[in-house]
Enzyme design. Structure first.
Site, PDB file in Angstrom:
ATOM      1  N   ASP A  11      -0.736   3.202   9.032  1.00  0.00           N
ATOM      2  CA  ASP A  11      -1.291   2.247   8.063  1.00  0.00           C
ATOM      3  C   ASP A  11      -1.347   2.927   6.690  1.00  0.00           C
ATOM      4  O   ASP A  11      -1.912   4.009   6.550  1.00  0.00           O
ATOM      5  CB  ASP A  11      -2.692   1.813   8.505  1.00  0.00           C
ATOM      6  CG  ASP A  11      -3.239   0.677   7.640  1.00  0.00           C
ATOM      7  OD1 ASP A  11      -3.658  -0.336   8.223  1.00  0.00           O
ATOM      8  OD2 ASP A  11      -3.259   0.804   6.404  1.00  0.00           O
ATOM      9  N   MET A  12      -0.710   2.299   5.725  1.00  0.00           N
ATOM     10  CA  MET A  12      -0.677   2.878   4.377  1.00  0.00           C
ATOM     11  C   MET A  12      -2.077   2.856   3.763  1.00  0.00           C
ATOM     12  O   MET A  12      -2.864   1.960   4.037  1.00  0.00           O
ATOM     13  CB  MET A  12       0.281   2.085   3.491  1.00  0.00           C
ATOM     14  CG  MET A  12       1.703   2.017   4.007  1.00  0.00           C
ATOM     15  SD  MET A  12       2.465   3.639   4.233  1.00  0.00           S
ATOM     16  CE  MET A  12       2.526   4.211   2.537  1.00  0.00           C
ATOM     17  N   ASP A 109       1.805  -3.363   5.515  1.00  0.00           N
ATOM     18  CA  ASP A 109       1.636  -1.906   5.337  1.00  0.00           C
ATOM     19  C   ASP A 109       1.296  -1.191   6.638  1.00  0.00           C
ATOM     20  O   ASP A 109       0.742  -0.101   6.625  1.00  0.00           O
ATOM     21  CB  ASP A 109       0.566  -1.616   4.271  1.00  0.00           C
ATOM     22  CG  ASP A 109      -0.840  -1.629   4.828  1.00  0.00           C
ATOM     23  OD1 ASP A 109      -1.114  -2.439   5.737  1.00  0.00           O
ATOM     24  OD2 ASP A 109      -1.646  -0.808   4.362  1.00  0.00           O
ATOM     25  N   GLU A 110       1.656  -1.816   7.753  1.00  0.00           N
ATOM     26  CA  GLU A 110       1.158  -1.310   9.035  1.00  0.00           C
ATOM     27  C   GLU A 110       2.206  -1.531  10.127  1.00  0.00           C
ATOM     28  O   GLU A 110       2.822  -2.589  10.173  1.00  0.00           O
ATOM     29  CB  GLU A 110      -0.071  -2.164   9.340  1.00  0.00           C
ATOM     30  CG  GLU A 110      -0.972  -1.724  10.387  1.00  0.00           C
ATOM     31  CD  GLU A 110      -1.978  -2.864  10.651  1.00  0.00           C
ATOM     32  OE1 GLU A 110      -2.431  -2.939  11.778  1.00  0.00           O
ATOM     33  OE2 GLU A 110      -2.265  -3.666   9.760  1.00  0.00           O
TER      34      GLU A 110
END
Ligand code: TTP
Ligand code: MG
Length: 394
Positions: A11-12, A109-110
């Site tokens: 995850d970013m 983002d994941e």
């Protein structure tokens, strides 16, 4: 017993805000809020996300932008640049592909990565995770947080524990010790209502739930009860569902008799758009490039394409683009033998550029959802345009 899996969840960190800080170095170290225009505290809309510096002021995703402004008026407020973030998201996926083809993007983002079959190429699972982190940093100048575990659930929880720039490993042996002290609300799929029912039963942690009898939970939650009980006992059978990269989705029609009839042609194009839209949605995809294929009576074949600003799987958007292409195509009096509609440049539809700011798309989403339900119930025929009867597929 199923073979033990090695699952990574990435995850970013502060995704939209980190990209802005990366691209505008003067923003580094500052509270940055990405979202609606605050209009000096009078703005409507919400915070999409904010930098970790802004989080210290109590600002969080989904908070009204006016509240965020009150908490930290000196923060830098920026609009959402979704096109840029989607591009970065694609670049991140490219990096993941260096490690495994088994990637399940969960949001912009994941993603989950199943590295069971590939970690040996990078020595160990832990080393694979370190490499993923360092490549994201080196190639994209962004940080991410990573969880490594034998199940999806544990990997996801682990990636969230040491944000930002975290790396948390949960081994098979530690799995239950890791899960049991956690709040029961961390179980995937367990909503607020179920959580409060569980709390009323004296079940606060995942461990509390695991120690109850399966039967107790089935009585209260039915089938879901068994599912939650299994998760709490570390049994998470959910696989990483790799996104199959389909290059394009298309459909064609050959007319029984070559035609110049504009009504038939337009209706056929609509039917084709409907089919392509339906297939994209079933596959969880949308695309940016729309291509019209025309074969004329002399078998000469042409394609005309357009790339939209935003990818879509909506039939009305596709149809408008296709009709435009058709109108601009010079047929010089020759009859049409075949028509095709193709959507390419595909991405998973989770990457919904517009989920947070485009009411129109949300409305369309609901309408398409409703149509799909009717289709399922009454078979596809009920919604197909009547004129499609004059056609057969080629
Ligand atoms: P998250 O991963 O939930 O948040 P984040 O990456 O900003 O921060 P964290 O370090 O805690 O992971 O969401 C990813 C992106 O999705 C986020 O950068 C912005 C967007 N988003 C919204 O636009 N609205 C929301 O309510 C949420 C939760 C996210
Ligand atoms: Mg994130």
């Amino acid at each position: 017993m199923a073979k033990e899996r090695v699952i990574v969840h990435v995850d970013m960190d502060a995704f939209f805000a980190s990209i802005e800080q990366r691209d505008k170095p003067y923003l580094r170290g500052k509270p940055v809020i990405v979202g609606a225009d605050p209009k000096r505290g009078k703005g409507r809309g919400v915070v999409s996300t904010c930098s970790y510096e802004a989080r210290k002021f109590g600002i969080a995703s989904a908070m009204p932008i006016s509240t965020a402004y009150k908490k930290c008026p000196k923060a830098v407020f920026l609009p959402v640049d979704m096109e840029k973030y989607v591009k970065v998201s694609e670049e991140i996926n490219e990096i993941f592909y260096q490690f495994t083809p088994d990637i399940e993007p969960v949001s912009i983002d994941e993603a989950f990565l199943d590295i069971t079959g590939s970690f040996h190429l990078f020595k160990t699972p832990l080393n694979t995770c370190r490499l993923i982190k360092s490549r994201v940093k080196e190639e994209l100048d962004l940080t991410c947080s990573v969880g490594l575990a034998p199940t999806k659930m544990a990997a996801k929880i682990a990636s969230d524990l040491k944000k930002p720039d975290g790396l948390v490993v949960v081994s098979e042996e530690e799995l239950l010790d890791f899960l049991w002290p956690l709040d029961v609300g961390k179980l995937p799929g367990l909503g607020k209502k179920s959580k409060s029912v569980l709390n009323d039963m004296g079940i606060i942690t995942i461990g509390d739930l695991a120690k109850r009898s399966k039967q107790d939970l089935i009585e209260v939650f039915g089938k879901n009860g068994e599912y939650f009980w299994k998760l709490a006992n570390g049994k998470d059978g959910r696989q990483v569902e790799a996104y199959q990269e389909e290059k394009s989705v298309s459909n064609e029609i050959t007319f029984m008799q070559d035609t110049l009839d504009r009504e038939i042609i337009k209706t056929s194009l609509l039917v084709l758009c409907e089919k392509v839209s339906q297939r994209l949605r079933q596959a969880g995809l949308k695309g940016r490039t729309i291509t019209l294929k025309i074969r004329l009576e002399d078998f000469s074949t042409y394609t005309r394409a357009v790339s939209l600003l935003k990818s879509t799987n909506f039939v009305d958007v596709m149809y408008k683009a296709i009709i435009n292409l058709f109108e601009n195509f010079k047929k010089s009096g020759r009859k049409v033998r075949l028509l095709g509609v193709k959507v390419s440049n595909l991405a998973p539809s989770e990457l919904r550029e517009s989920i947070f700011d485009d009411k129109d798309d949300d409305r369309r989403e609901r309408i398409h959802g409703a149509i799909e339900k009717i289709r399922e119930k009454f078979s596809e025929r009920s919604i197909r345009r009547a004129a499609s009867r004059v056609l057969h597929e080629g």
